[in-house]
Design a protein around this motif. Structure first.
Motif, short mmCIF file in Angstrom:
data_model
loop_
_atom_site.label_atom_id
_atom_site.label_comp_id
_atom_site.label_asym_id
_atom_site.label_seq_id
_atom_site.Cartn_x
_atom_site.Cartn_y
_atom_site.Cartn_z
N GLN A 130 -16.02 40.56 -18.77
CA GLN A 130 -16.72 39.80 -19.79
C GLN A 130 -17.10 40.67 -20.97
N GLY A 131 -17.54 41.90 -20.68
CA GLY A 131 -17.92 42.80 -21.76
C GLY A 131 -16.75 43.20 -22.63
N MET A 132 -15.62 43.54 -22.02
CA MET A 132 -14.45 43.94 -22.78
C MET A 132 -13.91 42.78 -23.61
N PRO A 146 -21.68 42.90 -26.41
CA PRO A 146 -22.51 42.45 -25.29
C PRO A 146 -23.76 43.30 -25.17
N GLU A 147 -24.71 42.82 -24.37
CA GLU A 147 -25.94 43.56 -24.16
C GLU A 147 -25.66 44.93 -23.55
N VAL A 148 -24.69 44.97 -22.65
CA VAL A 148 -24.30 46.22 -22.00
C VAL A 148 -23.04 46.76 -22.69
N THR A 149 -23.07 48.00 -23.14
CA THR A 149 -21.92 48.59 -23.80
C THR A 149 -20.82 48.89 -22.79
N PRO A 150 -19.63 48.34 -22.97
CA PRO A 150 -18.53 48.63 -22.03
C PRO A 150 -18.13 50.10 -22.10
N VAL A 151 -17.60 50.61 -20.99
CA VAL A 151 -17.24 52.02 -20.93
C VAL A 151 -15.97 52.22 -20.12
N TRP A 152 -15.06 53.01 -20.65
CA TRP A 152 -13.92 53.54 -19.90
C TRP A 152 -13.63 54.91 -20.49
N PHE A 153 -12.72 55.67 -19.88
CA PHE A 153 -12.46 57.04 -20.32
C PHE A 153 -10.97 57.28 -20.53
N MET A 154 -10.64 57.86 -21.66
CA MET A 154 -9.26 58.30 -21.86
C MET A 154 -8.91 59.36 -20.82
N ARG A 155 -7.72 59.25 -20.24
CA ARG A 155 -7.26 60.11 -19.14
C ARG A 155 -8.13 60.00 -17.90
N ARG A 208 -13.27 54.44 -8.00
CA ARG A 208 -14.23 55.54 -7.80
C ARG A 208 -15.38 55.50 -8.80
N LEU A 209 -15.09 55.19 -10.07
CA LEU A 209 -16.07 55.36 -11.13
C LEU A 209 -16.79 54.08 -11.53
N GLY A 210 -16.16 52.93 -11.33
CA GLY A 210 -16.78 51.68 -11.75
C GLY A 210 -16.67 51.40 -13.23
N VAL A 211 -15.66 51.96 -13.90
CA VAL A 211 -15.46 51.74 -15.33
C VAL A 211 -15.15 50.27 -15.61
N ASP A 212 -15.33 49.86 -16.85
CA ASP A 212 -15.17 48.46 -17.22
C ASP A 212 -13.73 48.07 -17.51
N ALA A 213 -12.82 49.03 -17.51
CA ALA A 213 -11.41 48.73 -17.72
C ALA A 213 -10.56 49.83 -17.11
N GLY A 214 -9.41 49.44 -16.58
CA GLY A 214 -8.41 50.42 -16.20
C GLY A 214 -7.54 50.72 -17.42
N ILE A 215 -6.95 51.89 -17.45
CA ILE A 215 -5.99 52.24 -18.50
C ILE A 215 -4.67 52.55 -17.79
N PHE A 216 -3.63 51.87 -18.19
CA PHE A 216 -2.34 51.98 -17.52
C PHE A 216 -1.88 53.43 -17.46
N PRO A 219 -12.61 40.42 -11.54
CA PRO A 219 -11.49 41.34 -11.77
C PRO A 219 -11.81 42.33 -12.88
N THR A 220 -11.25 43.52 -12.79
CA THR A 220 -11.40 44.53 -13.84
C THR A 220 -10.21 44.43 -14.77
N PRO A 221 -10.44 44.35 -16.07
CA PRO A 221 -9.32 44.22 -17.01
C PRO A 221 -8.53 45.51 -17.15
N LEU A 222 -7.34 45.37 -17.69
CA LEU A 222 -6.43 46.51 -17.84
C LEU A 222 -6.07 46.70 -19.30
N LEU A 223 -6.06 47.95 -19.74
CA LEU A 223 -5.66 48.31 -21.11
C LEU A 223 -4.32 49.01 -21.08
N GLY A 224 -3.56 48.86 -22.14
CA GLY A 224 -2.30 49.57 -22.30
C GLY A 224 -2.39 50.57 -23.44
N PHE A 225 -1.33 51.32 -23.65
CA PHE A 225 -1.36 52.31 -24.73
C PHE A 225 0.06 52.68 -25.14
N ALA A 226 0.14 53.32 -26.31
CA ALA A 226 1.40 53.88 -26.80
C ALA A 226 1.07 54.90 -27.87
#
Length: 440
Positions: A66-68, A77-86, A124-132, A213-220
């Motif tokens: 929902q946050g992403m 959103p009230e809560v700032t979403p968080v994920w980490f590069m690499r 393991r971390l509980g981040v708000d998104a996976g990164i492919f 479900p946890t959303p997924l991000l892509g990259f290039a």
């Protein structure tokens, strides 16, 4: 002559060596125990600090999917979403175990392995998104370019591009549509993304948002960074060959950059087809350019990627039809933030070198992502002082982010291999339990 004295000398020497080894092992054991006890003490301080600063509030339902989705729709959103590069990488022991003996590109092109690695940091971390989990040179390998990722160095190309003839030979490879075609060159990417997305929908997988479900991000890669690897033949400190090539052979450069843009666009389309809800375009090396060089020789090609994604929607069943989120990130490019923001992404990633408040002031109306200093993340696992400094820094970044239209918390660069995963998990919990009462 008696041999007894010599034997005594030999036995005494052996005893000394044996005793020395025993003492060495005992010292190592004591050092290991002391290191473990220091880490345990630091973690206890984190817990106490967390309770003191932010109480025992539970993570809001606005985190995770929902946050992403809110951020990508332009709502903070009230809560700032968080994920980490690499976040999916060498800092995780389960990653190192799974990757043991498996070359990087082989892991990227194994859908089952790539999906599992993608999911590991979420679990393991509980981040708000996976990164492919993949690499920016994967699409080049799929198109037949001879490239390997050498441990400790990075991508290395067998035949660097150094003239117009080399460019003509490369860009003759057809790429249009390969990201959309079933059974095409990039279908393995779509399969891996689909597998990861399905795993991320497993109930209870994410410790912070177990019921959704946890959303997924892509990259290039952005065109400049991808083209630079092709010209340099591998990593470079100053990218002198690339900059000289751009200036000496502008027509050949234009053809190369245009082709690289199309390659990255098709790579992203394959990921969108698999179900990512947003994408990030990395321009890791663009900071070596001047503003005028960027505007004239790079910006049009990067903009072509975002233009190609305009109107794209997510295929994720949890949010089917929602507009695709877009992020643009580069390092060492504070002087390029304004022209980079004109490429068309909804959010700009900010590296750790620039104060986030300054970045926001220079980007009116543009969302931001970032920008925790990776060095503080590493320092936090070594001392209580480092842990306290990290907490203060993270809260400062979160507070500054409230001044932007939307903000995603991230590092100002990728996760360092020496990072303690417990530190990253702590940052996630801190972000999820922090509230700001001041108006935006």
């Amino acid at each position: 002559m008696s041999l007894v004295p010599k034997m005594n000398v030999i036995l005494t020497f052996r005893h000394i060596v044996s005793l020395s080894l025993v003492l060495t092992r005992q010292t190592e054991n004591r050092n290991s125990l002391a290191k473990f006890q220091r880490k345990r003490a630091v973690r206890k301080l984190w817990h106490n600090a967390c309770v003191t600063k932010i109480g025992t509030a539970q993570s809001s339902t606005q985190s995770g999917l929902q946050g992403m989705r809110a951020v990508f729709a332009g709502r903070q959103p009230e809560v700032t979403p968080v994920w980490f590069m690499r976040q999916a990488g060498r800092s995780l022991p389960e990653y190192r175990e799974l990757r043991a003996g498996v070359p990087m590109l082989d892991a990227c092109l194994n859908p089952e392995m790539a999906a599992e690695i993608t999911v590991q940091p979420v679990r393991r971390l509980g981040v708000d998104a996976g990164i492919f989990f993949s690499d920016i040179v994967v699409p080049l390998r799929l198109l037949g370019v001879d490239v390997e990722i050498v441990p400790g160095r990075g991508p290395v190309f067998a035949s660097p591009i150094d003239d117009a003839r080399g460019v003509a030979s490369l860009v003759g490879r057809e790429v249009t549509g390969v990201g959309d075609a079933s059974g095409g060159a990039f279908s393995v990417i779509t399969e891996a993304v689909q597998r990861a997305r399905e795993m991320l929908a497993t109930p209870g997988l994410n410790p912070e948002t177990p019921d959704e479900p946890t959303p997924l991000l892509g990259f290039a890669s952005a065109p400049f960074t991808l083209a630079s690897y092709l010209v340099e033949g591998g990593p470079s400190k100053d990218h002198l060959k690339t900059r000289a090539f751009m200036l000496a052979q502008p027509a050949a450069w234009t053809a190369l950059a245009r082709w690289c843009a199309q390659v990255s666009l098709e790579f992203l389309r394959a990921q969108v087809l698999g179900g990512v809800i947003g994408v990030q375009v990395f321009d890791s090396w663009v900071g070596v350019l001047s503003r005028s060089q960027y505007r004239e020789l790079v910006l049009p090609h990067t903009a072509a990627i975002f233009e190609g994604l305009s109107g794209a929607v997510t295929h994720d069943p949890a949010g089917f039809g929602a507009p695709l989120g877009t992020i643009h990130f580069g390092t060492g490019c504070h002087h390029l933030l304004q022209p980079m923001s004109q490429a068309g992404a909804a959010l700009m990633g900010i590296d750790w070198r620039l104060d986030l408040s300054e970045a926001i002031e220079s980007l009116p109306g543009v969302g931001v992502q970032g920008n925790i200093d990776p060095a503080l993340v590493v320092a936090a696992s070594t001392s209580a002082q480092g842990a306290s400094a990290l907490d203060e820094h993270v809260l400062g970044v979160l507070r500054a982010g409230r001044k932007s239209p939307v903000h995603i918390l991230n590092l100002g660069h990728g996760v360092n291999p020496d990072t303690d995963p417990d530190v990253l998990a702590h940052i996630v919990r801190l972000a999820h339990r922090t509230r700001f009462e001041e108006s935006r």
